[in-house]
Structure formats: structure tokens, C-alpha cells
Design a protein around this motif. Structure first.
Motif, PDB file in Angstrom:
ATOM      1  N   LYS A   1     -40.175  12.663  16.667  1.00 14.57           N
ATOM      2  CA  LYS A   1     -39.133  13.011  17.632  1.00 14.57           C
ATOM      3  C   LYS A   1     -39.058  14.525  17.813  1.00 14.57           C
ATOM      4  O   LYS A   1     -38.940  15.024  18.942  1.00 14.57           O
ATOM      5  N   GLU A   2     -39.167  15.250  16.710  1.00 14.37           N
ATOM      6  CA  GLU A   2     -39.121  16.713  16.776  1.00 14.37           C
ATOM      7  C   GLU A   2     -40.292  17.259  17.587  1.00 14.37           C
ATOM      8  O   GLU A   2     -40.139  18.195  18.375  1.00 14.37           O
ATOM      9  N   LEU A   3     -41.467  16.646  17.397  1.00 13.63           N
ATOM     10  CA  LEU A   3     -42.652  17.072  18.142  1.00 13.63           C
ATOM     11  C   LEU A   3     -42.483  16.791  19.634  1.00 13.63           C
ATOM     12  O   LEU A   3     -42.735  17.657  20.479  1.00 13.63           O
ATOM     13  N   LEU A   4     -42.035  15.573  19.964  1.00 11.56           N
ATOM     14  CA  LEU A   4     -41.887  15.183  21.363  1.00 11.56           C
ATOM     15  C   LEU A   4     -40.824  16.002  22.086  1.00 11.56           C
ATOM     16  O   LEU A   4     -40.903  16.198  23.304  1.00 11.56           O
ATOM     17  N   MET A   5     -39.844  16.480  21.343  1.00 14.91           N
ATOM     18  CA  MET A   5     -38.770  17.264  21.948  1.00 14.91           C
ATOM     19  C   MET A   5     -38.991  18.768  21.810  1.00 14.91           C
ATOM     20  O   MET A   5     -38.078  19.557  22.001  1.00 14.91           O
ATOM     21  N   ASN A   6     -40.233  19.133  21.515  1.00 12.57           N
ATOM     22  CA  ASN A   6     -40.600  20.544  21.436  1.00 12.57           C
ATOM     23  C   ASN A   6     -41.086  20.997  22.815  1.00 12.57           C
ATOM     24  O   ASN A   6     -42.034  20.432  23.366  1.00 12.57           O
ATOM     25  N   LYS A   7     -40.447  22.003  23.373  1.00 14.46           N
ATOM     26  CA  LYS A   7     -40.768  22.443  24.730  1.00 14.46           C
ATOM     27  C   LYS A   7     -42.217  22.888  24.853  1.00 14.46           C
ATOM     28  O   LYS A   7     -42.911  22.562  25.830  1.00 14.46           O
ATOM     29  N   GLN A   8     -42.705  23.627  23.869  1.00 17.39           N
ATOM     30  CA  GLN A   8     -44.084  24.103  23.911  1.00 17.39           C
ATOM     31  C   GLN A   8     -45.079  22.939  23.901  1.00 17.39           C
ATOM     32  O   GLN A   8     -46.101  22.972  24.601  1.00 17.39           O
ATOM     33  N   PHE A   9     -44.747  21.893  23.138  1.00 19.95           N
ATOM     34  CA  PHE A   9     -45.617  20.716  23.088  1.00 19.95           C
ATOM     35  C   PHE A   9     -45.666  20.035  24.453  1.00 19.95           C
ATOM     36  O   PHE A   9     -46.741  19.610  24.912  1.00 19.95           O
ATOM     37  N   ILE A  10     -44.518  19.926  25.120  1.00 18.61           N
ATOM     38  CA  ILE A  10     -44.463  19.319  26.457  1.00 18.61           C
ATOM     39  C   ILE A  10     -45.324  20.110  27.430  1.00 18.61           C
ATOM     40  O   ILE A  10     -46.089  19.538  28.217  1.00 18.61           O
ATOM     41  N   ILE A  11     -45.216  21.420  27.376  1.00 20.35           N
ATOM     42  CA  ILE A  11     -46.011  22.286  28.270  1.00 20.35           C
ATOM     43  C   ILE A  11     -47.499  22.078  28.002  1.00 20.35           C
ATOM     44  O   ILE A  11     -48.303  21.965  28.946  1.00 20.35           O
ATOM     45  N   ILE A  12     -47.889  22.012  26.727  1.00 21.27           N
ATOM     46  CA  ILE A  12     -49.288  21.810  26.363  1.00 21.27           C
ATOM     47  C   ILE A  12     -49.790  20.469  26.885  1.00 21.27           C
ATOM     48  O   ILE A  12     -50.895  20.365  27.437  1.00 21.27           O
ATOM     49  N   VAL A  13     -48.971  19.405  26.736  1.00 23.11           N
ATOM     50  CA  VAL A  13     -49.357  18.083  27.230  1.00 23.11           C
ATOM     51  C   VAL A  13     -49.585  18.123  28.737  1.00 23.11           C
ATOM     52  O   VAL A  13     -50.589  17.597  29.244  1.00 23.11           O
ATOM     53  N   TYR A  14     -48.680  18.745  29.473  1.00 26.80           N
ATOM     54  CA  TYR A  14     -48.819  18.841  30.929  1.00 26.80           C
ATOM     55  C   TYR A  14     -50.075  19.614  31.314  1.00 26.80           C
ATOM     56  O   TYR A  14     -50.798  19.227  32.252  1.00 26.80           O
ATOM     57  N   LEU A  15     -50.339  20.704  30.619  1.00 23.57           N
ATOM     58  CA  LEU A  15     -51.541  21.490  30.931  1.00 23.57           C
ATOM     59  C   LEU A  15     -52.807  20.702  30.619  1.00 23.57           C
ATOM     60  O   LEU A  15     -53.793  20.781  31.366  1.00 23.57           O
ATOM     61  N   LEU A  16     -52.782  19.940  29.537  1.00 25.47           N
ATOM     62  CA  LEU A  16     -53.938  19.094  29.206  1.00 25.47           C
ATOM     63  C   LEU A  16     -54.144  18.023  30.268  1.00 25.47           C
ATOM     64  O   LEU A  16     -55.285  17.742  30.665  1.00 25.47           O
ATOM     65  N   LEU A  17     -53.062  17.428  30.738  1.00 28.94           N
ATOM     66  CA  LEU A  17     -53.169  16.447  31.821  1.00 28.94           C
ATOM     67  C   LEU A  17     -53.791  17.087  33.059  1.00 28.94           C
ATOM     68  O   LEU A  17     -54.641  16.482  33.728  1.00 28.94           O
ATOM     69  N   ALA A  18     -53.370  18.317  33.339  1.00 27.53           N
ATOM     70  CA  ALA A  18     -53.894  19.032  34.512  1.00 27.53           C
ATOM     71  C   ALA A  18     -55.385  19.300  34.367  1.00 27.53           C
ATOM     72  O   ALA A  18     -56.168  19.085  35.306  1.00 27.53           O
ATOM     73  N   ILE A  19     -55.788  19.761  33.201  1.00 26.86           N
ATOM     74  CA  ILE A  19     -57.197  20.116  32.971  1.00 26.86           C
ATOM     75  C   ILE A  19     -58.079  18.870  32.954  1.00 26.86           C
ATOM     76  O   ILE A  19     -59.122  18.815  33.624  1.00 26.86           O
TER      77      ILE A  19
END
Length: 394
Positions: free
Chosen positions: A12-30
Motif C-alpha cells: 500500500k505504501e508503494l502504491l501510494m508513493n507519488k514517485q512510484f506512480i510517476i515512474i509507472v506512467y512513464l514506463l507505460l509511455a515508453i
């Protein structure tokens, strides 16, 4: 038991980490950009790139060219928006385009005047629909960010910034004009109007810097003609567009000649009804529901809506879901699950091909969003938002 609880807490802590969300979105983009480029399925990006190149060369932006299929339907100022990506080789430009698109979307989401935890939930809710749009290199991802930013800056009394994003979205794709829905929440309306007019004038003339005044003036006339033509051909019983209220009516009835006008008039009347509740304007929950209504309305009442367009509507679904009182009612949960399954997941391989085709042929991807939009209108008309507790920025 404690160990399982510890693992859950860490997840839960990982999923609610803003930096992790940004990284996931950037990975989806790439990942999406690389996949589509390697499969030579990046036609939309090709259209975007040539908007810039053809503007520089003073070639008609709305003609069909052998370099790509289909035709461009974006305004002349889009040539400048896409220029930084068009200057790179396609292998790099496609990746940068998708990364910039999710960057603007996340900027919009995280600009919302609500608790950071709520903004993170909105980002997760929108993630899959964003991926669907990323595979098509859709500008609608960034446009969703523009609409969210125009709302946030209005609420934060930054009318100049709000007016700029409304003008920019409108001059690229007419959907952007829906940002004017938030005008009545502005505390400085004259400033808002003047800033909007100034932005429109500057953006109108700006493409002339890489072309010529004569060409750009003609291009605006060509743009208008292309939009009229596009609207005429959208209504079809088999196309991948018209995933809308009108599309459902046309396809379920089998009557392709059903006009848009009656549906649009009914939609506009319903959309406008909550504006009569002036005393509710001051409540953030009411404002957020108008944002949700605007995002969904933009898509479900457009004959040009296709599956990747629903990133705009699904952002509205996410905002609606966040606003609801806790504990969530059965109907709130049921509508949200229905939307996530039928609207967001229907294009995926979770559904058999025959089912996906059935959903597409009857524009059923729109159905959950239509139901949620009607629920929003009802809620805005009957609720007293004094009792709503929306956490402000953390």
C-alpha cells in the motif's frame, strides 16, 4: 498474520508513493511507444509530425498524404506543440511524445485542489485508460491534463493560467473549449475574459512564425471545413468512432440517419441545470462534480469519440468516484465497477473477440459513462454539498 499485514502495508505504501506512480506512467509511455514503433503502428504520430513539417512547407494540413493514412484534424497551433518531437527521429520522437503526454496528464491530476492521497487514487483509476490512449499516441491524454489544469487554476484564482490552457486546448482541438464550464467559479471574471482573449489572439497568430500569415489564415478556413466533413462521416453503424449517446441510439436502432441535434440539445439542457444552484458554487464537492460532468459530457456527446478518447471521460469517472461520501453506497461501487469493466477493460483481451466486437458495434463502451453522468446531474441537483467533506491539499 502479522507478516502478511506487513507485506500489505508495504505494498500500500508503494502504491501510494507519488514517485512510484510517476515512474509507472512513464514506463507505460515508453513501453507502449516502443511496441507500436517496432510494429510500425504509429500512424497518429506520423500525422502529428507532418502537421509541423507541412506548416513549415506551407502545404495543406488537411489533405491526405502518402506518408500516413487518414488526415489531420488539429488546428494550426498544433504545429508548434508537436515541433519539439517532430525534430527527432521517429524512434525517439514517439517515446518523447508519449512521455510528454502522461507528464501533462499527471500535472493536471496532481494540480487538483484535493488531498494528495485522493489525487494518487485518481491517477491509478486513470492508468489503464491512459495506456489504451498511449497505444494510439492520442493527444487526448494531454488534452485531459489541459482541462484539469484549467479547472485547478480557476479554483486557485489563477485566471491567466486557466484561460491559457482553455485557449491552447481549444486552438488545438475544439474539445478544449469545455474549460469555459468553470468560468462561474472564477473570482475575477473580467481578468479571466481578458486573459482568454489575449491567449486566443497570440495562439491564433503564433503559427505564422514558422509559415506565413496568408497560409495560416487559409489553414483556419481549411480546418473548419475538415471538421464539418469529419462530423458528417463519423455517424456510421460500423466505424470505430461515434462511441457516444448518439452512437448507441443509431447502432441499437439500426438507424444511421438519426440526427445529433436532439441529443445535443437534451444533453446541454441537463448539463446546464446544476448552474441554477448558485448557492452551491462555493462548495468544492459541487465544483469537482461539475469537473467530472464536463469531462464525461465532452466525450459521450461527441460523434467523434473513439475508444482512446475515453481517457477524458474516465478522468471524470475518477473525479466523481473520489467525491462520493464514505462509506461508499452499493450503487456507487456498482457503477464504478461497471465502468471499469465495460468502459476501461472492454478493448482488452480479457473479453473474447466476439464480445469486444459486440461492444464496439453497439457503442456500449459509452453506456457506463452515460449512467454515471446522469447520476452526477441528479446528485448536483438534489444534494446539499455543505455536508460533503473533501480534504484540501495535504
Amino acid at each position: 498474520m502479522n507478516q502478511n499485514k506487513s507485506v500489505f502495508s508495504k505494498l500500500k505504501e508503494l502504491l501510494m508513493n507519488k514517485q512510484f506512480i510517476i515512474i509507472v506512467y512513464l514506463l507505460l509511455a515508453i513501453i507502449s511507444a516502443v511496441k507500436q514503433y517496432n510494429h510500425n503502428t504509429f500512424n497518429n504520430y506520423q500525422i502529428y509530425k507532418y502537421v509541423f513539417l507541412h506548416t513549415v512547407e506551407s502545404k495543406n494540413l488537411y489533405a491526405e498524404y502518402p506518408e500516413y493514412l487518414d488526415s489531420n484534424h488539429y488546428g494550426p497551433v498544433f504545429s508548434l506543440f508537436v515541433a519539439p518531437f517532430a525534430l527527432f527521429p521517429d524512434a525517439i520522437g514517439t517515446v518523447l511524445w508519449n512521455m510528454a503526454s502522461v507528464g501533462i496528464l499527471l500535472w493536471g491530476i496532481f494540480s487538483l485542489p484535493i488531498a494528495l492521497s485522493q489525487r494518487k487514487i485518481i491517477a491509478w483509476i486513470c492508468a489503464h485508460e491512459t495506456l489504451t490512449a498511449l497505444f494510439s499516441f492520442q493527444f487526448n491524454i494531454a488534452l485531459t491534463g489541459f482541462i484539469l489544469l484549467s479547472f485547478s487554476y480557476t479554483i486557485k484564482r489563477k485566471e491567466i493560467q486557466s484561460a491559457f490552457f482553455i485557449a491552447l486546448g481549444t486552438m488545438i482541438k475544439l474539445y478544449g473549449i469545455v474549460g469555459l464550464a468553470f468560468f462561474f467559479f472564477s473570482k475575477h471574471k473580467i481578468k479571466f475574459i481578458l486573459a482568454g482573449l489575449a491567449a486566443l489572439i497570440v495562439l491564433f497568430a503564433l503559427p505564422m512564425a514558422i509559415s506565413s500569415p496568408k497560409f495560416i489564415l487559409q489553414t483556419y478556413a481549411d480546418w473548419y471545413s475538415s471538421l464539418i466533413h469529419k462530423n458528417d462521416i463519423n455517424a456510421s453503424l460500423t466505424s470505430f468512432q461515434d462511441i457516444s449517446v448518439m452512437g448507441m441510439a443509431r447502432r441499437i436502432s439500426g438507424n444511421v440517419s438519426l440526427e445529433n441535434t436532439p441529443f445535443l440539445l437534451a444533453g446541454i439542457i441537463l448539463f446546464a441545470l446544476p448552474y441554477t444552484r448558485i448557492k452551491q458554487y462555493k462548495h468544492l464537492a459541487f465544483q469537482l462534480l461539475l469537473l467530472a460532468s464536463t469531462l464525461i459530457f465532452t466525450v459521450i456527446f461527441s460523434s467523434g469519440s473513439e475508444s482512446p478518447t475515453y481517457i477524458i471521460a474516465f478522468a471524470g469517472v475518477a473525479v466523481w468516484f473520489i467525491v462520493q461520501k464514505k462509506p461508499l453506497s452499493f450503487w456507487t461501487i456498482a457503477l464504478f465497477v461497471f465502468a471499469f469493466i465495460l468502459t476501461s477493460l472492454s478493448p482488452t483481451d480479457i473479453f473474447p473477440q466476439q464480445v469486444k466486437e459486440f461492444i464496439r458495434l453497439y457503442s456500449l463502451k459509452a453506456l457506463p459513462c452515460v449512467l454515471i453522468w446522469l447520476a452526477i446531474i441528479y446528485q448536483m441537483m438534489v444534494e446539499d454539498f455543505t455536508s460533503y467533506s473533501i480534504a484540501d491539499n495535504e
